[in-house]
Design a protein around this motif. Structure first.
Motif, PDB file in Angstrom:
ATOM      1  N   VAL A 146       0.837  -1.202   0.000  1.00 20.55           N
ATOM      2  CA  VAL A 146       0.000   0.000   0.000  1.00 20.55           C
ATOM      3  C   VAL A 146       0.870   1.249   0.000  1.00 20.55           C
ATOM      4  N   ASP A 147       1.915   1.251   0.811  1.00 23.64           N
ATOM      5  CA  ASP A 147       2.805   2.410   0.873  1.00 23.64           C
ATOM      6  C   ASP A 147       3.497   2.645  -0.461  1.00 23.64           C
ATOM      7  N   LEU A 148       3.962   1.575  -1.110  1.00 27.66           N
ATOM      8  CA  LEU A 148       4.618   1.727  -2.415  1.00 27.66           C
ATOM      9  C   LEU A 148       3.640   2.243  -3.462  1.00 27.66           C
ATOM     10  N   SER A 149       2.413   1.747  -3.425  1.00 25.28           N
ATOM     11  CA  SER A 149       1.403   2.202  -4.379  1.00 25.28           C
ATOM     12  C   SER A 149       1.104   3.676  -4.179  1.00 25.28           C
ATOM     13  N   ASP A 150       0.895   4.081  -2.934  1.00 27.99           N
ATOM     14  CA  ASP A 150       0.618   5.488  -2.650  1.00 27.99           C
ATOM     15  C   ASP A 150       1.786   6.376  -3.048  1.00 27.99           C
ATOM     16  N   LYS A 151       3.004   5.909  -2.812  1.00 29.70           N
ATOM     17  CA  LYS A 151       4.190   6.688  -3.145  1.00 29.70           C
ATOM     18  C   LYS A 151       4.310   6.884  -4.653  1.00 29.70           C
ATOM     19  N   SER A 152       4.079   5.826  -5.430  1.00 30.30           N
ATOM     20  CA  SER A 152       4.221   5.955  -6.883  1.00 30.30           C
ATOM     21  C   SER A 152       3.082   6.769  -7.493  1.00 30.30           C
ATOM     22  N   VAL A 153       1.893   6.718  -6.927  1.00 29.15           N
ATOM     23  CA  VAL A 153       0.773   7.512  -7.420  1.00 29.15           C
ATOM     24  C   VAL A 153       0.984   8.982  -7.083  1.00 29.15           C
ATOM     25  N   GLN A 154       1.528   9.257  -5.917  1.00 30.88           N
ATOM     26  CA  GLN A 154       1.697  10.628  -5.447  1.00 30.88           C
ATOM     27  C   GLN A 154       2.696  11.413  -6.289  1.00 30.88           C
ATOM     28  N   ALA A 155       3.630  10.730  -6.949  1.00 27.88           N
ATOM     29  CA  ALA A 155       4.661  11.421  -7.728  1.00 27.88           C
ATOM     30  C   ALA A 155       4.060  12.237  -8.869  1.00 27.88           C
ATOM     31  N   TYR A 156       2.981  11.771  -9.475  1.00 23.69           N
ATOM     32  CA  TYR A 156       2.366  12.476 -10.605  1.00 23.69           C
ATOM     33  C   TYR A 156       0.939  12.912 -10.300  1.00 23.69           C
ATOM     34  N   ASP A 157       0.661  13.164  -9.028  1.00 28.27           N
ATOM     35  CA  ASP A 157      -0.658  13.627  -8.613  1.00 28.27           C
ATOM     36  C   ASP A 157      -0.896  15.038  -9.158  1.00 28.27           C
ATOM     37  N   PRO A 158      -2.023  15.273  -9.847  1.00 24.98           N
ATOM     38  CA  PRO A 158      -2.258  16.592 -10.428  1.00 24.98           C
ATOM     39  C   PRO A 158      -2.615  17.665  -9.402  1.00 24.98           C
ATOM     40  N   ASP A 159      -2.773  17.302  -8.147  1.00 27.39           N
ATOM     41  CA  ASP A 159      -3.107  18.256  -7.096  1.00 27.39           C
ATOM     42  C   ASP A 159      -4.379  19.026  -7.448  1.00 27.39           C
ATOM     43  N   ALA A 160      -5.398  18.285  -7.840  1.00 26.64           N
ATOM     44  CA  ALA A 160      -6.685  18.892  -8.171  1.00 26.64           C
ATOM     45  C   ALA A 160      -7.408  19.215  -6.877  1.00 26.64           C
ATOM     46  N   ARG A 161      -7.484  20.472  -6.564  1.00 27.17           N
ATOM     47  CA  ARG A 161      -8.124  20.890  -5.318  1.00 27.17           C
ATOM     48  C   ARG A 161      -9.617  21.017  -5.545  1.00 27.17           C
ATOM     49  N   THR A 162     -10.358  20.137  -4.923  1.00 27.72           N
ATOM     50  CA  THR A 162     -11.804  20.156  -5.068  1.00 27.72           C
ATOM     51  C   THR A 162     -12.434  19.762  -3.743  1.00 27.72           C
ATOM     52  N   CYS A 163     -13.599  20.296  -3.506  1.00 28.31           N
ATOM     53  CA  CYS A 163     -14.322  19.960  -2.285  1.00 28.31           C
ATOM     54  C   CYS A 163     -15.207  18.736  -2.489  1.00 28.31           C
ATOM     55  N   LYS A 164     -15.398  18.346  -3.719  1.00 27.14           N
ATOM     56  CA  LYS A 164     -16.259  17.210  -4.008  1.00 27.14           C
ATOM     57  C   LYS A 164     -15.494  15.914  -3.777  1.00 27.14           C
TER      58      LYS A 164
ATOM     59  N   TRP B 144     -16.306  12.843  -4.456  1.00 32.06           N
ATOM     60  CA  TRP B 144     -16.339  11.898  -5.565  1.00 32.06           C
ATOM     61  C   TRP B 144     -15.290  12.240  -6.618  1.00 32.06           C
ATOM     62  N   LYS B 145     -14.959  13.532  -6.780  1.00 31.96           N
ATOM     63  CA  LYS B 145     -13.927  13.904  -7.752  1.00 31.96           C
ATOM     64  C   LYS B 145     -12.553  13.446  -7.276  1.00 31.96           C
ATOM     65  N   ARG B 146     -12.288  13.619  -5.988  1.00 29.52           N
ATOM     66  CA  ARG B 146     -11.005  13.171  -5.452  1.00 29.52           C
ATOM     67  C   ARG B 146     -10.868  11.663  -5.561  1.00 29.52           C
ATOM     68  N   ILE B 147     -11.952  10.947  -5.297  1.00 26.19           N
ATOM     69  CA  ILE B 147     -11.928   9.487  -5.396  1.00 26.19           C
ATOM     70  C   ILE B 147     -11.699   9.076  -6.846  1.00 26.19           C
ATOM     71  N   LEU B 148     -12.384   9.723  -7.783  1.00 21.77           N
ATOM     72  CA  LEU B 148     -12.217   9.401  -9.195  1.00 21.77           C
ATOM     73  C   LEU B 148     -10.780   9.655  -9.656  1.00 21.77           C
ATOM     74  N   ILE B 149     -10.213  10.792  -9.282  1.00 20.44           N
ATOM     75  CA  ILE B 149      -8.831  11.103  -9.668  1.00 20.44           C
ATOM     76  C   ILE B 149      -7.876  10.077  -9.085  1.00 20.44           C
ATOM     77  N   ASN B 150      -8.097   9.702  -7.815  1.00 18.19           N
ATOM     78  CA  ASN B 150      -7.234   8.709  -7.184  1.00 18.19           C
ATOM     79  C   ASN B 150      -7.357   7.364  -7.890  1.00 18.19           C
ATOM     80  N   LEU B 151      -8.572   6.970  -8.259  1.00 15.26           N
ATOM     81  CA  LEU B 151      -8.757   5.708  -8.978  1.00 15.26           C
ATOM     82  C   LEU B 151      -8.067   5.732 -10.340  1.00 15.26           C
ATOM     83  N   LEU B 152      -8.178   6.852 -11.050  1.00 15.32           N
ATOM     84  CA  LEU B 152      -7.517   6.952 -12.351  1.00 15.32           C
ATOM     85  C   LEU B 152      -5.995   6.884 -12.212  1.00 15.32           C
TER      86      LEU B 152
END
Length: 167
Positions: free
Chosen positions: A28-46, A48-56
């Motif tokens: 889990v830590d390795l997965s989170d680390k590799s996903v975080q490197a290219y996170d678009p930092d989409a700031r949203t209050c919704k 479901w949008k954060r969950i969708l971005i994380n899933l993508l």
């Protein structure tokens, strides 16, 4: 409780749940680390949008892992190159032209409804009338304007420029 020893070699008792978590947490830590490197930092209050971005992002990460395992004799691509190639294949050559506002006519400036607005954050604009750095603007005209005289002059006079001071 399980008896174990810590990094210093001291024997300690820990709950069995903690021991199981410590053994399984690496993936889990390795997965989170590799996903975080290219996170678009989409700031949203919704949420479901954060969950969708994380899933993508996790989906792209998993696709890259599969690519690395099965690339065979193909040249190795780095993660960023892989992401760019996937995006390029999905989007293709489609580009939406940016709308750039053209120069507004004096008639629009003098007849439309305009209001003073604050500029977000610590950004500043140059006043179109007096050339001072200010934090207010007319969002319709997209022009930096001081509150009061400059704003009124800009929206009521055809020639709103202040005459240049002769030295």
């Amino acid at each position: 409780m399980l008896a174990t020893h810590n990094a210093k070699g001291v024997d300690v008792n820990i709950p069995a749940v903690n021991d199981l978590y410590n053994k399984k947490m690496g993936g889990v830590d390795l997965s989170d680390k590799s996903v975080q490197a290219y996170d678009p930092d989409a700031r949203t209050c919704k949420l479901w949008k954060r969950i969708l971005i994380n899933l993508l992002l996790k989906m792209m990460n998993n696709a890259y892992i599969v690519y690395r395992q099965r690339r065979g004799l193909r040249q190795k691509m780095h993660r960023l190159e892989f992401y760019q190639s996937v995006y390029q294949s999905l989007v293709g050559e489609y580009r939406q032209e940016r709308r750039r506002p053209g120069p507004r006519s004096a008639l629009d400036r003098l007849t439309d409804r305009h209001f003073v607005d604050m500029i977000d954050g610590s950004k500043r604009k140059i006043c179109q009338v007096c050339d001072r750095r200010i934090r207010t603007w007319c969002a319709v005209c997209e022009a930096g304007l001081c509150v009061g005289d400059c704003f009124r002059r800009y929206h009521t006079q055809r020639d709103f420029r202040r005459p240049q001071q002769e030295e």
